[in-house]
Write a protein that holds these residues in place. Structure first.
Motif, PDB file in Angstrom:
ATOM      1  N   PRO A  80      42.013 133.241   6.584  1.00  0.00           N
ATOM      2  CA  PRO A  80      41.215 133.734   5.455  1.00  0.00           C
ATOM      3  C   PRO A  80      41.261 132.810   4.237  1.00  0.00           C
ATOM      4  O   PRO A  80      40.277 132.697   3.499  1.00  0.00           O
ATOM      5  CB  PRO A  80      41.842 135.102   5.160  1.00  0.00           C
ATOM      6  CG  PRO A  80      42.352 135.561   6.497  1.00  0.00           C
ATOM      7  CD  PRO A  80      42.864 134.312   7.161  1.00  0.00           C
ATOM      8  N   SER A  81      42.389 132.130   4.029  1.00  0.00           N
ATOM      9  CA  SER A  81      42.496 131.218   2.882  1.00  0.00           C
ATOM     10  C   SER A  81      41.597 130.007   3.055  1.00  0.00           C
ATOM     11  O   SER A  81      40.878 129.605   2.126  1.00  0.00           O
ATOM     12  CB  SER A  81      43.947 130.768   2.698  1.00  0.00           C
ATOM     13  OG  SER A  81      44.773 131.857   2.357  1.00  0.00           O
ATOM     14  N   SER A  82      41.623 129.377   4.238  1.00  0.00           N
ATOM     15  CA  SER A  82      40.794 128.181   4.434  1.00  0.00           C
ATOM     16  C   SER A  82      39.318 128.521   4.562  1.00  0.00           C
ATOM     17  O   SER A  82      38.454 127.676   4.290  1.00  0.00           O
ATOM     18  CB  SER A  82      41.267 127.381   5.649  1.00  0.00           C
ATOM     19  OG  SER A  82      41.489 128.188   6.772  1.00  0.00           O
ATOM     20  N   GLU A  83      38.986 129.772   4.931  1.00  0.00           N
ATOM     21  CA  GLU A  83      37.584 130.183   4.908  1.00  0.00           C
ATOM     22  C   GLU A  83      37.011 130.047   3.493  1.00  0.00           C
ATOM     23  O   GLU A  83      35.842 129.710   3.310  1.00  0.00           O
ATOM     24  CB  GLU A  83      37.440 131.632   5.385  1.00  0.00           C
ATOM     25  CG  GLU A  83      37.654 131.848   6.877  1.00  0.00           C
ATOM     26  CD  GLU A  83      36.460 131.435   7.718  1.00  0.00           C
ATOM     27  OE1 GLU A  83      35.422 131.033   7.127  1.00  0.00           O
ATOM     28  OE2 GLU A  83      36.569 131.506   8.958  1.00  0.00           O
ATOM     29  N   LEU A  84      37.845 130.293   2.479  1.00  0.00           N
ATOM     30  CA  LEU A  84      37.398 130.211   1.087  1.00  0.00           C
ATOM     31  C   LEU A  84      37.138 128.779   0.631  1.00  0.00           C
ATOM     32  O   LEU A  84      36.530 128.564  -0.425  1.00  0.00           O
ATOM     33  CB  LEU A  84      38.432 130.845   0.162  1.00  0.00           C
ATOM     34  CG  LEU A  84      38.627 132.351   0.278  1.00  0.00           C
ATOM     35  CD1 LEU A  84      39.798 132.807  -0.581  1.00  0.00           C
ATOM     36  CD2 LEU A  84      37.359 133.087  -0.126  1.00  0.00           C
ATOM     37  N   LEU A  85      37.585 127.801   1.404  1.00  0.00           N
ATOM     38  CA  LEU A  85      37.402 126.401   1.040  1.00  0.00           C
ATOM     39  C   LEU A  85      36.054 125.860   1.497  1.00  0.00           C
ATOM     40  O   LEU A  85      35.669 124.762   1.103  1.00  0.00           O
ATOM     41  CB  LEU A  85      38.532 125.551   1.629  1.00  0.00           C
ATOM     42  CG  LEU A  85      39.957 126.003   1.291  1.00  0.00           C
ATOM     43  CD1 LEU A  85      40.973 125.073   1.929  1.00  0.00           C
ATOM     44  CD2 LEU A  85      40.165 126.078  -0.215  1.00  0.00           C
ATOM     45  N   LYS A  86      35.335 126.620   2.308  1.00  0.00           N
ATOM     46  CA  LYS A  86      34.024 126.196   2.783  1.00  0.00           C
ATOM     47  C   LYS A  86      32.993 126.345   1.668  1.00  0.00           C
ATOM     48  O   LYS A  86      33.008 127.320   0.924  1.00  0.00           O
ATOM     49  CB  LYS A  86      33.618 127.008   4.009  1.00  0.00           C
ATOM     50  CG  LYS A  86      34.450 126.736   5.241  1.00  0.00           C
ATOM     51  CD  LYS A  86      34.386 127.852   6.267  1.00  0.00           C
ATOM     52  CE  LYS A  86      32.972 128.204   6.669  1.00  0.00           C
ATOM     53  NZ  LYS A  86      32.956 129.272   7.703  1.00  0.00           N
ATOM     54  N   GLU A  87      32.097 125.393   1.601  1.00  0.00           N
ATOM     55  CA  GLU A  87      31.103 125.399   0.521  1.00  0.00           C
ATOM     56  C   GLU A  87      30.193 126.614   0.599  1.00  0.00           C
ATOM     57  O   GLU A  87      29.750 127.137  -0.437  1.00  0.00           O
ATOM     58  CB  GLU A  87      30.267 124.120   0.567  1.00  0.00           C
ATOM     59  CG  GLU A  87      29.331 123.948  -0.606  1.00  0.00           C
ATOM     60  CD  GLU A  87      28.698 122.579  -0.670  1.00  0.00           C
ATOM     61  OE1 GLU A  87      28.069 122.252  -1.693  1.00  0.00           O
ATOM     62  OE2 GLU A  87      28.829 121.813   0.311  1.00  0.00           O
ATOM     63  N   ASP A  88      29.907 127.083   1.813  1.00  0.00           N
ATOM     64  CA  ASP A  88      28.979 128.202   1.954  1.00  0.00           C
ATOM     65  C   ASP A  88      29.661 129.556   2.017  1.00  0.00           C
ATOM     66  O   ASP A  88      29.017 130.570   2.298  1.00  0.00           O
ATOM     67  CB  ASP A  88      28.102 128.010   3.194  1.00  0.00           C
ATOM     68  CG  ASP A  88      28.919 127.991   4.495  1.00  0.00           C
ATOM     69  OD1 ASP A  88      30.164 128.036   4.423  1.00  0.00           O
ATOM     70  OD2 ASP A  88      28.291 127.908   5.575  1.00  0.00           O
ATOM     71  N   ALA A  89      30.963 129.606   1.745  1.00  0.00           N
ATOM     72  CA  ALA A  89      31.663 130.894   1.730  1.00  0.00           C
ATOM     73  C   ALA A  89      31.136 131.750   0.583  1.00  0.00           C
ATOM     74  O   ALA A  89      30.830 131.227  -0.501  1.00  0.00           O
ATOM     75  CB  ALA A  89      33.166 130.682   1.568  1.00  0.00           C
ATOM     76  N   PRO A  90      31.004 133.063   0.783  1.00  0.00           N
ATOM     77  CA  PRO A  90      30.470 133.929  -0.280  1.00  0.00           C
ATOM     78  C   PRO A  90      31.227 133.804  -1.603  1.00  0.00           C
ATOM     79  O   PRO A  90      30.618 133.831  -2.666  1.00  0.00           O
ATOM     80  CB  PRO A  90      30.605 135.334   0.321  1.00  0.00           C
ATOM     81  CG  PRO A  90      30.581 135.114   1.796  1.00  0.00           C
ATOM     82  CD  PRO A  90      31.270 133.803   2.029  1.00  0.00           C
ATOM     83  N   ASP A  91      32.540 133.684  -1.529  1.00  0.00           N
ATOM     84  CA  ASP A  91      33.354 133.518  -2.739  1.00  0.00           C
ATOM     85  C   ASP A  91      34.077 132.175  -2.689  1.00  0.00           C
ATOM     86  O   ASP A  91      35.284 132.077  -2.917  1.00  0.00           O
ATOM     87  CB  ASP A  91      34.360 134.662  -2.855  1.00  0.00           C
ATOM     88  CG  ASP A  91      33.683 136.007  -3.019  1.00  0.00           C
ATOM     89  OD1 ASP A  91      32.822 136.127  -3.909  1.00  0.00           O
ATOM     90  OD2 ASP A  91      34.004 136.938  -2.249  1.00  0.00           O
ATOM     91  N   SER A  92      33.316 131.118  -2.397  1.00  0.00           N
ATOM     92  CA  SER A  92      33.894 129.794  -2.183  1.00  0.00           C
ATOM     93  C   SER A  92      34.738 129.329  -3.370  1.00  0.00           C
ATOM     94  O   SER A  92      34.341 129.464  -4.526  1.00  0.00           O
ATOM     95  CB  SER A  92      32.781 128.782  -1.937  1.00  0.00           C
ATOM     96  OG  SER A  92      33.315 127.475  -1.825  1.00  0.00           O
ATOM     97  N   LEU A  93      35.903 128.760  -3.037  1.00  0.00           N
ATOM     98  CA  LEU A  93      36.776 128.155  -4.048  1.00  0.00           C
ATOM     99  C   LEU A  93      36.752 126.633  -3.956  1.00  0.00           C
ATOM    100  O   LEU A  93      37.608 125.959  -4.523  1.00  0.00           O
ATOM    101  CB  LEU A  93      38.207 128.665  -3.866  1.00  0.00           C
ATOM    102  CG  LEU A  93      38.415 130.168  -4.078  1.00  0.00           C
ATOM    103  CD1 LEU A  93      39.866 130.538  -3.826  1.00  0.00           C
ATOM    104  CD2 LEU A  93      38.000 130.590  -5.484  1.00  0.00           C
ATOM    105  N   ARG A  94      35.773 126.090  -3.257  1.00  0.00           N
ATOM    106  CA  ARG A  94      35.713 124.641  -3.046  1.00  0.00           C
ATOM    107  C   ARG A  94      35.655 123.880  -4.375  1.00  0.00           C
ATOM    108  O   ARG A  94      36.404 122.921  -4.585  1.00  0.00           O
ATOM    109  CB  ARG A  94      34.506 124.281  -2.181  1.00  0.00           C
ATOM    110  CG  ARG A  94      34.326 122.782  -1.984  1.00  0.00           C
ATOM    111  CD  ARG A  94      33.119 122.451  -1.118  1.00  0.00           C
ATOM    112  NE  ARG A  94      32.822 121.026  -1.142  1.00  0.00           N
ATOM    113  CZ  ARG A  94      33.465 120.114  -0.416  1.00  0.00           C
ATOM    114  NH1 ARG A  94      34.422 120.489   0.406  1.00  0.00           N
ATOM    115  NH2 ARG A  94      33.150 118.836  -0.501  1.00  0.00           N
TER     116      ARG A  94
END
Length: 332
Positions: A80-94
């Motif tokens: 779940p943490s690395s999912e947030l690093l994706k540019e297209d994640a809904p709540d992206s932290l990229r």
């Protein structure tokens, strides 16, 4: 078992190893590549143009941190943490990770200079204060705007403060409207005013259209240090006052009081400094604001004092996630 003093110091000293590893993984788009089916260090080195053994060691470390899972035999996968690093994640932290790994990482290297002289470390590092630097470096500005556009605490605000009887909410320096949209979704009869500079408003209009809120939002262009829209029932100030001096905050809050409808409310969203000895992200971001712009986080008492000097009175302090608070004030 309690860690020994030596282990405590060691853990503190190596903390940036983890942050830089997450930064490199994000910079290389590893989460996107893994999601696309490239799950071994051999495959990932080929698509990223990196050194295979070094990349494997990075990924093995990230597994230990809980950022990735798996291994080279079965394949690495996202958490779940690395999912947030994706540019297209809904709540992206990229954008946040890239900015913290580049400009902000370099800035903290001048902390000693900051403490010795009082000059913000960002200015000492880049030869300009932060906002003029962003004006001259558009990609950095875009990333910074990206870090401010979202917040896990945005959805918390309408849960702790009832906007159902609020005709109009004005979001000061509201960016692309992430916070305002959460308020409007929770309170269907409320109208919103997004106040920001012209180039930001253009992006906000598109974002609000995507959220289906076009008919409920109007826009006001301007600089909050010069003027504010009149006639709002609630004014939102999210992560603004911590970058300003006390005198500047009083000027802004006085202007807000004058613009506010008679029975209106001011809501400041900031982290606060906890009582001595308590741990909080407020203490961490107090240091961050110091090195970036010479700013500071404040205690509840300090906010009460700012309100008092501005013709307002502290009404309540409502806890949000990530050690944020909604600090509510009304006319004195």
């Amino acid at each position: 078992m309690t860690a020994s003093p030596t282990r405590k110091v060691l853990d503190l000293m190596i903390g940036y190893w983890a942050s830089q590893s997450v930064y490199v993984a994000t910079k290389l788009n590893l989460p996107e590549h893994i999601a696309a089916g490239h799950t071994t260090s051999h495959e990932l080195a080929a698509v990223t143009g990196t050194h295979e053994r070094s990349l494997f060691q990075l990924m093995r470390f990230l597994v230990g941190l809980g950022v990735l899972q798996g291994d080279d035999e079965t394949g690495f996968s996202l958490t779940p943490s690395s999912e947030l690093l994706k540019e297209d994640a809904p709540d992206s932290l990229r954008d946040l990770v890239l900015m913290y790994g580049e400009e902000f990482y370099q800035t903290w290297g001048n902390l000693l200079h900051n403490v010795q002289t009082g000059q913000p470390a960002f200015e000492a590092t880049f030869g300009a204060s932060m906002y003029p630097y962003f004006t001259a470096n558009q990609e950095s500005a875009r990333r910074f705007d990206g870090t401010m556009a979202g917040g896990a605490f945005f959805t918390d605000l309408p849960r702790v403060f009832d906007f159902s009887a609020t005709p109009t909410v004005v979001d000061i320096a509201g960016g692309t409207g992430g916070l305002l949209s959460e308020v409007l979704k929770a309170s269907p009869q409320t109208k919103g005013v997004l106040f920001d500079q012209a180039h930001v408003i253009e992006a906000a209009k598109e974002a609000m259209a995507d959220r289906g809120l076009t008919d409920r939002v109007s826009y006001a262009e301007g600089d909050y240090t010069e003027a504010l829209p009149d006639g709002g029932d609630v004014y939102l100030w999210s992560r603004i006052l911590h970058s300003r001096s006390d005198a500047s905050c009083v000027d802004l809050l006085k202007r807000c009081r004058d613009a506010l409808n008679p029975d209106g409310t001011v809501i400041v969203l900031e982290r606060t400094i906890p009582p001595t000895g308590e741990s909080s992200l407020g203490l961490w971001f107090d240091m961050q604001m110091m090195v970036l712009v010479g700013g500071t986080e404040r205690s509840e008492k300090e906010y009460a004092d700012l309100f008092d000097r501005s013709g307002l009175a502290l009404h309540s302090v409502l806890p949000l996630s990530l050690d944020m608070f909604a600090i509510v004030a009304k006319r004195a």
